[in-house]
Design a protein around this motif. Structure first.
Motif, PDB file in Angstrom:
ATOM      1  N   ILE A 112      30.473  54.214  63.724  1.00 53.92           N
ATOM      2  CA  ILE A 112      30.692  54.134  62.069  1.00 53.92           C
ATOM      3  C   ILE A 112      32.017  53.374  61.862  1.00 53.92           C
ATOM      4  N   ARG A 113      32.201  52.429  61.156  1.00 56.69           N
ATOM      5  CA  ARG A 113      33.249  51.621  60.807  1.00 56.69           C
ATOM      6  C   ARG A 113      33.344  51.997  59.238  1.00 56.69           C
ATOM      7  N   GLN A 114      34.473  51.838  58.662  1.00 54.06           N
ATOM      8  CA  GLN A 114      34.764  51.950  57.430  1.00 54.06           C
ATOM      9  C   GLN A 114      35.553  50.940  56.721  1.00 54.06           C
ATOM     10  N   ALA A 115      35.568  50.658  55.479  1.00 50.15           N
ATOM     11  CA  ALA A 115      36.569  49.798  54.854  1.00 50.15           C
ATOM     12  C   ALA A 115      38.224  50.173  55.290  1.00 50.15           C
ATOM     13  N   CYS A 116      38.821  49.008  55.216  1.00 49.18           N
ATOM     14  CA  CYS A 116      40.317  48.869  55.683  1.00 49.18           C
ATOM     15  C   CYS A 116      40.870  49.196  54.530  1.00 49.18           C
ATOM     16  N   LEU A 117      40.793  50.343  53.614  1.00 47.41           N
ATOM     17  CA  LEU A 117      41.725  50.250  52.458  1.00 47.41           C
ATOM     18  C   LEU A 117      42.079  51.584  52.081  1.00 47.41           C
ATOM     19  N   LEU A 118      43.090  51.492  51.211  1.00 47.14           N
ATOM     20  CA  LEU A 118      43.710  52.864  50.748  1.00 47.14           C
ATOM     21  C   LEU A 118      44.097  52.883  49.078  1.00 47.14           C
ATOM     22  N   PRO A 119      44.115  53.836  48.521  1.00 47.44           N
ATOM     23  CA  PRO A 119      44.172  53.613  47.028  1.00 47.44           C
ATOM     24  C   PRO A 119      45.363  53.309  46.522  1.00 47.44           C
ATOM     25  N   ALA A 120      45.671  52.554  45.514  1.00 42.38           N
ATOM     26  CA  ALA A 120      47.009  52.168  45.115  1.00 42.38           C
ATOM     27  C   ALA A 120      47.030  52.347  43.648  1.00 42.38           C
ATOM     28  N   THR A 121      48.332  52.263  42.960  1.00 38.63           N
ATOM     29  CA  THR A 121      48.524  52.444  41.478  1.00 38.63           C
ATOM     30  C   THR A 121      48.938  51.461  40.671  1.00 38.63           C
ATOM     31  N   VAL A 122      49.859  50.621  41.391  1.00 39.77           N
ATOM     32  CA  VAL A 122      50.298  49.407  40.751  1.00 39.77           C
ATOM     33  C   VAL A 122      49.562  48.247  40.256  1.00 39.77           C
ATOM     34  N   ALA A 123      49.469  48.176  38.909  1.00 39.02           N
ATOM     35  CA  ALA A 123      48.844  47.173  38.183  1.00 39.02           C
ATOM     36  C   ALA A 123      49.676  46.149  38.050  1.00 39.02           C
ATOM     37  N   GLY A 124      48.993  45.012  37.480  1.00 36.43           N
ATOM     38  CA  GLY A 124      49.554  43.531  37.285  1.00 36.43           C
ATOM     39  C   GLY A 124      48.731  42.661  37.706  1.00 36.43           C
ATOM     40  N   GLU A 125      49.394  41.352  37.878  1.00 36.39           N
ATOM     41  CA  GLU A 125      48.876  40.215  38.643  1.00 36.39           C
ATOM     42  C   GLU A 125      48.652  40.344  40.199  1.00 36.39           C
ATOM     43  N   ASN A 126      48.041  39.516  40.714  1.00 37.31           N
ATOM     44  CA  ASN A 126      47.628  39.470  42.056  1.00 37.31           C
ATOM     45  C   ASN A 126      48.921  38.555  42.777  1.00 37.31           C
ATOM     46  N   TRP A 127      50.022  39.367  43.047  1.00 32.58           N
ATOM     47  CA  TRP A 127      51.074  38.615  43.652  1.00 32.58           C
ATOM     48  C   TRP A 127      50.764  37.930  44.939  1.00 32.58           C
ATOM     49  N   GLY A 128      49.953  38.411  45.661  1.00 34.67           N
ATOM     50  CA  GLY A 128      49.746  37.572  47.002  1.00 34.67           C
ATOM     51  C   GLY A 128      49.338  36.330  46.984  1.00 34.67           C
ATOM     52  N   ILE A 129      48.528  35.594  45.856  1.00 27.75           N
ATOM     53  CA  ILE A 129      48.073  34.667  45.609  1.00 27.75           C
ATOM     54  C   ILE A 129      49.313  33.480  45.795  1.00 27.75           C
ATOM     55  N   ALA A 130      50.575  33.715  45.151  1.00 24.62           N
ATOM     56  CA  ALA A 130      51.532  32.943  45.084  1.00 24.62           C
ATOM     57  C   ALA A 130      52.219  33.020  46.444  1.00 24.62           C
ATOM     58  N   ARG A 131      52.311  34.197  47.161  1.00 27.93           N
ATOM     59  CA  ARG A 131      52.897  34.559  48.464  1.00 27.93           C
ATOM     60  C   ARG A 131      52.400  33.727  49.511  1.00 27.93           C
ATOM     61  N   THR A 132      51.024  33.857  49.538  1.00 30.68           N
ATOM     62  CA  THR A 132      50.540  33.004  50.321  1.00 30.68           C
ATOM     63  C   THR A 132      50.466  31.437  50.287  1.00 30.68           C
ATOM     64  N   GLY A 133      50.724  31.065  49.031  1.00 33.19           N
ATOM     65  CA  GLY A 133      50.644  29.599  48.838  1.00 33.19           C
ATOM     66  C   GLY A 133      49.303  29.096  48.507  1.00 33.19           C
TER      67      GLY A 133
END
Length: 602
Positions: A112-133
């Protein structure tokens, strides 16, 4: 295939960290020579498999109808069944019964596999879009192909405003129907990241539901989902799922996908463990992705190891979720998650954009582009936490000028009589590469297009010591359009003398000529065993020992000071022999060497 750009393959996380030259840590084994490795165990006990089903694959032409009546045939893997273990029986016992049958090809737990996520609380824009280019890459894409990303996950909410019009019809393997809607939230979050990266480009989402409402699913369903994705036009498959335990069934499915030109991206996992023991992260054909935070630091939860190819943002990542999964207090259909799940989605989005730009780009070319467009982080070069680095396509040029980068040999890395050369060609190019060593012609190779290439040169006739490799790109008219150089070393007898010894990191450069070396051990040392015979300094090219003065600093630490100044621009080896013992009588587990190169001049 793992990303194949050459470079030092990283070791798994050691039980003690190693600092070269300033403090060199060594680990001891027991008096009987039995080395203890932290975290190394045998196969898990039956009770720890965490599943109530097994997968049995029967041999071709055998009576595989002998499977139990309630066995669940896998839809896309022929002759394979998911079989429920009867209540009260041990999983391992049932598997042993099937292994003993002559008509059975493969038996494994239906993990049985599961989703690789954890809860987070920080809101705002998706900063990863710019970081990945991805924001810049999506604006530069000029191709008109369409790319389909299969999100093999908990389903996708096709009604979400961010995803509306992008989601294709899919399938639900968890429940066995055509409704691939998301009743968990994870799959929609993954799809949202990919959609945000795509911008206005023609990227479509194929929802393949293999996880139930709790975010868990069987290997048999995941494998079926991979086959389904390939057969329904996927260009990229995102696997933001995982769990411990090797799965030949998942490996077979992933290999099927890659063999048919599909890029497969997998999350490394969130257990702060070696990802090689996880599936699908440990499957060679996947691009395995670890997670970093806003400070470009590997996250505490991210898995690591030799299987990690690339790192991407995975902390406080905002993306879409169904309204009933929006639990951050603002009912807007967006929330923030942590996990290597999110990191994998960023890499899948980049891969999709590359395929939109060029519908003929191969899996290997996508993988090479991802490895080449990364910001080095952690240890210099490839390492077990960041892989080739943090993905960054900010400076990726669609119609870039022709250029060349020599990838191997790395500077000052000893080579044998056959010199393995790897190089990357960028831009629009067709012609050949010419190789010279110390100005003399050593061969050529056809280069039909941009990409990564490998060749082997016979350098048997070269003298021992430093040499220079030059690689030139010549177009079909014979004109030289790009080139590069790299130093390399023809090995001395030290390479044979200390073959198999542990090497600490890559060679340190620009070491002062009057440098004093500090060697630190992990246990209190028997001072009588630290002598000029057990702790030595060698000049590499001549293989001659250098006289040193050894001084004890404390129970763990010793210093080596050369009696005369070292030679400039010269390679040396520090050698620590296994005859050194701790006060408790423990010998070093193995002999150790550390390389360095002195400054160019005094």
């Amino acid at each position: 295939m793992k990303l194949v750009l050459p470079g030092r393959r990283p070791a798994a996380r050691p039980s003690l960290y190693v600092l070269v030259f300033l403090a060199v840590c060594f680990l001891f084994g027991g008096p009987a020579g039995v080395a203890m490795a932290k975290g190394v165990t045998g196969p898990p006990a039956a009770e720890t498999y965490g599943t109530d089903r097994i997968i049995v694959k029967f041999k071709p032409g055998k009576n595989y109808y002998a499977a139990p009546a309630d066995a669940r045939a896998m839809r896309h893997m022929r002759r394979a069944y998911s079989i429920k273990v009867p209540g009260g029986e041990k999983l391992e016992t049932v598997m042993d019964v099937y292994r003993s049958r002559s008509d059975v090809e493969l038996v494994q737990p239906d993990y049985i596999r599961q989703a690789c996520l954890l809860p987070a609380t920080v809101a705002g824009e998706n900063w990863g879009i710019a970081r990945t280019g991805a924001d810049k890459l999506s604006q530069r894409v000029t191709g008109n192909s369409e790319a389909v990303v299969a999100v093999v996950d908990s389903g996708v909410d096709a009604r979400h405003p961010l995803l509306y019009g992008r989601v294709l019809p899919g399938y639900d393997f968890a429940n066995g129907d055509d409704d691939a809607a998301d009743d968990n939230g994870h799959g929609t979050h993954i799809a949202g990241i990919i959609a945000m990266e795509a911008g206005n480009q023609r990227v479509r989402i194929l929802p393949v539901k293999v996880l139930d409402s709790s975010g868990k699913g069987y290997d048999s369903d995941i494998a079926d989902g991979i086959y389904y994705a390939v057969d329904h036009g996927a260009d990229v498959i995102n696997l933001s799922i995982g769990g411990p335990g090797r799965s030949p069934v998942l490996e077979e499915a992933v290999n099927y996908a890659v063999s048919r030109g599909v890029v497969v991206v997998a999350a490394a996992g969130n257990s702060s463990a070696d990802a090689s023991g996880y599936s699908p992260a440990g499957i060679q054909a996947c691009i395995t992705v670890s997670a970093v935070d806003r400070n470009d630091t590997i996250t505490k939860f991210s898995n690591y190891g030799t299987v990690v190819d690339i790192a991407a943002p995975g902390k406080d990542i905002v993306s879409s979720v169904p309204l009933d999964a929006d639990t951050d207090g603002i009912l807007d259909g967006y929330t923030s998650y942590d996990g290597t799940s999110m990191a994998a989605a960023f890499v899948s989005g980049i891969a999709a954009l590359l395929r939109v730009n060029d519908g003929s780009i191969t899996v290997q070319q996508v993988e090479n582009a991802i490895a080449l467009n990364a910001d080095d982080a952690g240890e210099k070069g490839r390492d077990p936490y960041y892989g080739f680095g943090i993905i960054n396509f900010s400076n990726y040029l669609i119609n870039e000028p022709v250029s060349l980068k020599i990838l191997a040999p790395s500077p000052f890395v000893a080579q044998g009589n056959r010199l393995s050369v790897s190089y990357a060609v960028y831009g629009t190019f067709s012609g050949y590469a010419r190789f010279r060593v110390d100005g003399l012609f050593y061969g050529s190779q056809k280069v039909p297009s941009a990409g990564c290439y490998n060749t082997v040169l016979n350098v048997e006739a070269l003298a021992k010591g430093m040499h220079t490799l030059a690689v030139e790109l010549l177009d079909n008219t014979g004109k030289t359009v790009a080139g590069g150089q790299a130093p390399f070393v023809v090995p001395s007898i030290l390479d044979d003398q200390f073959a198999g010894w542990r090497v600490l990191g890559s060679a340190r450069e620009n070491i002062p000529l009057d440098h004093t070396f500090t060697v630190k051990f992990s246990l209190p040392i028997d001072e009588k065993t630290v002598t000029g015979e057990s702790l030595q300094l060698y000049r590499y090219d001549t293989a001659q020992p250098v006289a040193v003065i050894i001084r004890r600093i404390d129970d763990f630490t010793f210093q080596m000071r050369p009696q005369e100044a070292l030679e400039p621009a010269t390679r040396y080896w520090v050698v620590v022999r296994p005859s050194i013992r701790s006060r408790a009588g423990f010998n070093l587990k193995e002999g150790v060497v550390a390389h360095f190169v002195t400054v160019q001049s005094s």
